[in-house]
Design an enzyme around this catalytic site. Structure first.
Site, PDB file in Angstrom:
ATOM      1  N   HIS A   1      13.271 -10.501 -74.024  1.00 18.34           N
ATOM      2  CA  HIS A   1      14.468 -11.167 -74.020  1.00 18.34           C
ATOM      3  C   HIS A   1      15.246 -11.306 -75.639  1.00 18.34           C
ATOM      4  O   HIS A   1      15.009  -9.533 -75.565  1.00 18.34           O
ATOM      5  CB  HIS A   1      13.661 -12.890 -74.859  1.00 18.34           C
ATOM      6  CG  HIS A   1      12.904 -12.951 -75.915  1.00 18.34           C
ATOM      7  ND1 HIS A   1      13.302 -13.628 -76.617  1.00 18.34           N
ATOM      8  CD2 HIS A   1      12.530 -11.530 -76.770  1.00 18.34           C
ATOM      9  CE1 HIS A   1      12.534 -13.991 -77.608  1.00 18.34           C
ATOM     10  NE2 HIS A   1      12.241 -12.431 -77.862  1.00 18.34           N
TER      11      HIS A   1
ATOM     12  N   CYS B   1      17.073  -9.662 -83.215  1.00 19.60           N
ATOM     13  CA  CYS B   1      16.570 -10.281 -81.713  1.00 19.60           C
ATOM     14  C   CYS B   1      17.908 -10.645 -80.829  1.00 19.60           C
ATOM     15  O   CYS B   1      17.851 -11.700 -79.826  1.00 19.60           O
ATOM     16  CB  CYS B   1      15.814 -11.580 -81.884  1.00 19.60           C
ATOM     17  SG  CYS B   1      14.083 -10.744 -82.817  1.00 19.60           S
TER      18      CYS B   1
ATOM     19  N   HIS C   1      14.964  -7.198 -76.147  1.00 18.47           N
ATOM     20  CA  HIS C   1      13.367  -6.662 -76.568  1.00 18.47           C
ATOM     21  C   HIS C   1      12.675  -7.555 -76.240  1.00 18.47           C
ATOM     22  O   HIS C   1      12.728  -8.258 -75.359  1.00 18.47           O
ATOM     23  CB  HIS C   1      13.849  -6.713 -78.290  1.00 18.47           C
ATOM     24  CG  HIS C   1      13.178  -8.318 -78.564  1.00 18.47           C
ATOM     25  ND1 HIS C   1      14.442  -8.905 -78.491  1.00 18.47           N
ATOM     26  CD2 HIS C   1      12.101  -8.519 -79.323  1.00 18.47           C
ATOM     27  CE1 HIS C   1      14.280 -10.282 -78.805  1.00 18.47           C
ATOM     28  NE2 HIS C   1      12.998  -9.946 -79.404  1.00 18.47           N
TER      29      HIS C   1
ATOM     30  N   HIS D   1       7.604  -8.453 -76.067  1.00 15.92           N
ATOM     31  CA  HIS D   1       6.726  -8.782 -77.110  1.00 15.92           C
ATOM     32  C   HIS D   1       5.523  -8.735 -76.342  1.00 15.92           C
ATOM     33  O   HIS D   1       5.290  -8.859 -75.309  1.00 15.92           O
ATOM     34  CB  HIS D   1       7.285 -10.248 -77.611  1.00 15.92           C
ATOM     35  CG  HIS D   1       8.250 -10.063 -78.980  1.00 15.92           C
ATOM     36  ND1 HIS D   1       7.842 -10.175 -80.144  1.00 15.92           N
ATOM     37  CD2 HIS D   1       9.755 -10.999 -78.240  1.00 15.92           C
ATOM     38  CE1 HIS D   1       8.990 -10.009 -80.285  1.00 15.92           C
ATOM     39  NE2 HIS D   1       9.720 -10.654 -79.640  1.00 15.92           N
TER      40      HIS D   1
ATOM     41  N   HIS E   1       6.286  -9.210 -68.111  1.00 16.14           N
ATOM     42  CA  HIS E   1       6.718  -8.113 -67.503  1.00 16.14           C
ATOM     43  C   HIS E   1       8.266  -8.754 -67.067  1.00 16.14           C
ATOM     44  O   HIS E   1       8.390  -7.934 -65.713  1.00 16.14           O
ATOM     45  CB  HIS E   1       6.178  -6.991 -66.669  1.00 16.14           C
ATOM     46  CG  HIS E   1       5.260  -5.808 -67.320  1.00 16.14           C
ATOM     47  ND1 HIS E   1       4.032  -6.533 -67.746  1.00 16.14           N
ATOM     48  CD2 HIS E   1       5.347  -4.956 -68.412  1.00 16.14           C
ATOM     49  CE1 HIS E   1       3.168  -5.764 -68.402  1.00 16.14           C
ATOM     50  NE2 HIS E   1       4.301  -4.842 -68.305  1.00 16.14           N
TER      51      HIS E   1
ATOM     52  N   GLU F   1       3.795 -13.944 -81.198  1.00 17.49           N
ATOM     53  CA  GLU F   1       4.808 -13.050 -80.779  1.00 17.49           C
ATOM     54  C   GLU F   1       4.857 -11.845 -81.069  1.00 17.49           C
ATOM     55  O   GLU F   1       4.610 -11.001 -80.741  1.00 17.49           O
ATOM     56  CB  GLU F   1       5.936 -13.777 -81.458  1.00 17.49           C
ATOM     57  CG  GLU F   1       7.223 -12.916 -81.170  1.00 17.49           C
ATOM     58  CD  GLU F   1       8.184 -13.418 -80.994  1.00 17.49           C
ATOM     59  OE1 GLU F   1       9.231 -15.069 -80.207  1.00 17.49           O
ATOM     60  OE2 GLU F   1       9.269 -13.024 -82.209  1.00 17.49           O
TER      61      GLU F   1
END
EC number: 4.-.-.-
Length: 149
Positions: free
Chosen positions: A16, A25, A29, A31, A75, A136
């Site tokens: 995201h 952020c 990137h 998680h 994914h 996260e």
């Protein structure tokens, strides 16, 4: 009869970016999310029922969460559809990437609200969603509790 809470955990990978954010952020990137889903209800007392003694079959809960969250978000890259990231999203989609456009900033806080609504809508009437925990990172997570909402 006693109310019992049961929890099932799920793992999925999602990317995201937070448009307009003032930290790292803002960049795309990802998680390795861990989602804990807790439901509450009374164990089935009908001895003729194959699910006798269960609040809900863990397999049934797994099916709901996989269909509503894991299979969709795993994914994938999530962007707020109301930001300029829409151009990047289109580019990624044109190249065959799985992109999800949502109407919220894709923070853990907002994602857990979205997941709660989707999961709650699929639960049997005798079962209530008690809480969700969306982790996260190893040290950062958002929690949703029915009692707060």
């Amino acid at each position: 009869m006693s109310k019992i809470r049961i929890t099932k955990q799920f793992n999925f990978e999602t990317g995201h970016a937070l448009y307009g954010y003032d930290g790292k952020c803002k960049n795309v990137h990802g998680h390795s999310y861990k989602l804990s889903v807790t439901v509450i209800g009374e164990p089935i007392t009908n001895t003729e029922n194959v699910k006798f003694g269960m609040v809900i079959d863990f397999g049934d809960l797994k099916k709901i969460v996989k269909e509503e969250v894991v299979d969709i978000f795993d994914h994938a890259t999530v962007f707020n559809k109301n930001t300029p990231h829409i151009e990047l999203a289109k580019e990624l989609q044109d190249r065959g990437h799985h992109v999800i456009l949502v109407d919220y900033q894709p923070t853990s806080e907002n994602m857990v609200i979205d997941f709660a609504a989707k999961i709650s809508a699929r639960l049997p009437h005798s079962i209530q969603l008690h809480s969700l925990k969306l982790q996260e990172t190893e040290t950062s997570f958002a929690e949703w509790y029915a009692s707060d909402n």
